[in-house]
Design an enzyme around this catalytic site. Structure first.
Site, mmCIF file in Angstrom:
data_model
loop_
_atom_site.group_PDB
_atom_site.id
_atom_site.type_symbol
_atom_site.label_atom_id
_atom_site.label_comp_id
_atom_site.label_asym_id
_atom_site.label_seq_id
_atom_site.Cartn_x
_atom_site.Cartn_y
_atom_site.Cartn_z
ATOM 1 N N LYS A 187 0.994 12.119 4.619
ATOM 2 C CA LYS A 187 1.286 11.183 5.706
ATOM 3 C C LYS A 187 1.796 9.849 5.153
ATOM 4 C CE LYS A 187 -1.795 8.535 7.031
ATOM 5 N NZ LYS A 187 -2.252 7.130 6.785
ATOM 6 N N LYS A 223 0.832 -1.204 0.000
ATOM 7 C CA LYS A 223 0.000 0.000 0.000
ATOM 8 C C LYS A 223 0.872 1.262 0.000
ATOM 9 C CE LYS A 223 -3.623 2.598 0.140
ATOM 10 N NZ LYS A 223 -4.553 2.694 1.283
#
Length: 299
Positions: free
Chosen positions: A238, A170
């Site tokens: 992030k 991911k």
């Protein structure tokens, strides 16, 4: 099977709806009343704390924004781990980092509970449609026990490898998003400045080797000037920072990703709460150019 869910955001709420629609007895916890009320309207049942939730169900899913939010929900006397017991399963759909996955795996194992890192891809549209890609990191014997439940909202479910490997894939995906969005911003601002209709450029590039799926995500939003967050620049920033942190641990140079990260960070300063397609906006401002859809009369 009784399922618990924590993290009732734009991804989590439709995932809960799919679980209820699939016939699972579904329990939820949230600090915010609005999402709880929506989940209860779907048919879910509210619990008081993560520990209460864990004690009441066979499997808990979490979908949270940051590593610190995982610790907040999992740790402590009212946390998930406190309510864990042998034979239960925790599945984390958050995008965090392998170190956080490893912490949760070890903490869960001490209670006899299995842990799976299972980040998701497909955005709110995929969550609504129940067509998410789910990349799982877990012990091999755990994977068969979770597949049928994940099919409630996923159409591509794969075990990548051991715990942390789903998260790694991911992070690889999301660091590419930063590079792709930065590159397409330059592409379509350049098209506009050169006098080419950006919608036509998009149509041609979509049929050519330069296309990326990021264009399907971003270009219509840019042309229509709709930057409402589906996946915000703040969250992408992030995720890229987590990917760069992992790269440092692996002693892996990421020069292009670093450049993309700088573009994302720059866009975050002013447009952090907007969609990642808004990464184009600082470049538009710097070049005094607006990329937007033209009327038929302009064609």
């Amino acid at each position: 099977m009784r399922i618990g869910f924590i993290g009732l955001g734009t991804m989590g709420l439709p995932m809960v709806r799919h679980l209820v629609d699939a016939g699972y007895e579904t329990y939820v916890v949230s600090r915010s009343r609005g999402p709880i009320e929506t989940a209860v309207a779907y048919g879910a049942v509210e619990k008081e704390s993560p520990r209460d939730l864990m004690e009441a169900v066979d499997m808990v899913m979490t979908c949270l924004p940051t590593p610190s939010s995982i610790k907040d929900v999992y740790d402590g006397e009212d946390g998930l781990i406190a309510g864990a017991s042998r034979g239960k399963i925790i599945i984390d759909h958050s995008t965090v980092d392998p170190a956080t996955n490893e912490w949760a795996y070890k903490a869960s194992a001490q209670k006899g509970t299995a842990f799976v890192d299972a980040p998701i891809s497909g955005g709110p549209m995929g969550a609504e449609a129940g067509t998410l890609t789910i990349m799982c990191g877990c012990d091999e014997e755990v994977f068969p026990a979770i597949q049928s439940v994940l099919r409630a909202f996923g159409d591509y479910i794969i075990r990548v490898g051991e715990v942390g490997s789903g998260t790694t894939v991911k992070l690889l995906n999301n660091m590419l998003i930063g590079v792709h969005q930065s590159a397409l911003a330059e592409c379509y601002v350049m098209a506009e400045k050169a006098g080419v209709d950006p919608a036509i450029a998009y149509d041609v590039i979509k049929r050519s080797a330069g296309f990326s799926k990021s264009m399907d995500w971003a270009v219509d939003a840019i042309l229509d000037r709709n930057f409402d967050a589906r996946f915000s620049i703040n969250l992408l920033d992030k995720d890229i920072k987590l990917a760069l942190g992992l790269a440092d641990e692996l002693n892996m140079p990421l020069e292009l990703v670093q450049l993309g990260a700088s573009k994302v960070a720059h866009a975050k300063e002013k447009y952090g709460h907007q969609d990642v397609s808004a990464i184009i906006r600082p470049l538009e401002e710097a070049t005094n150019t607006i990329v937007k859809r033209r009327t038929k009369e302009n064609h």
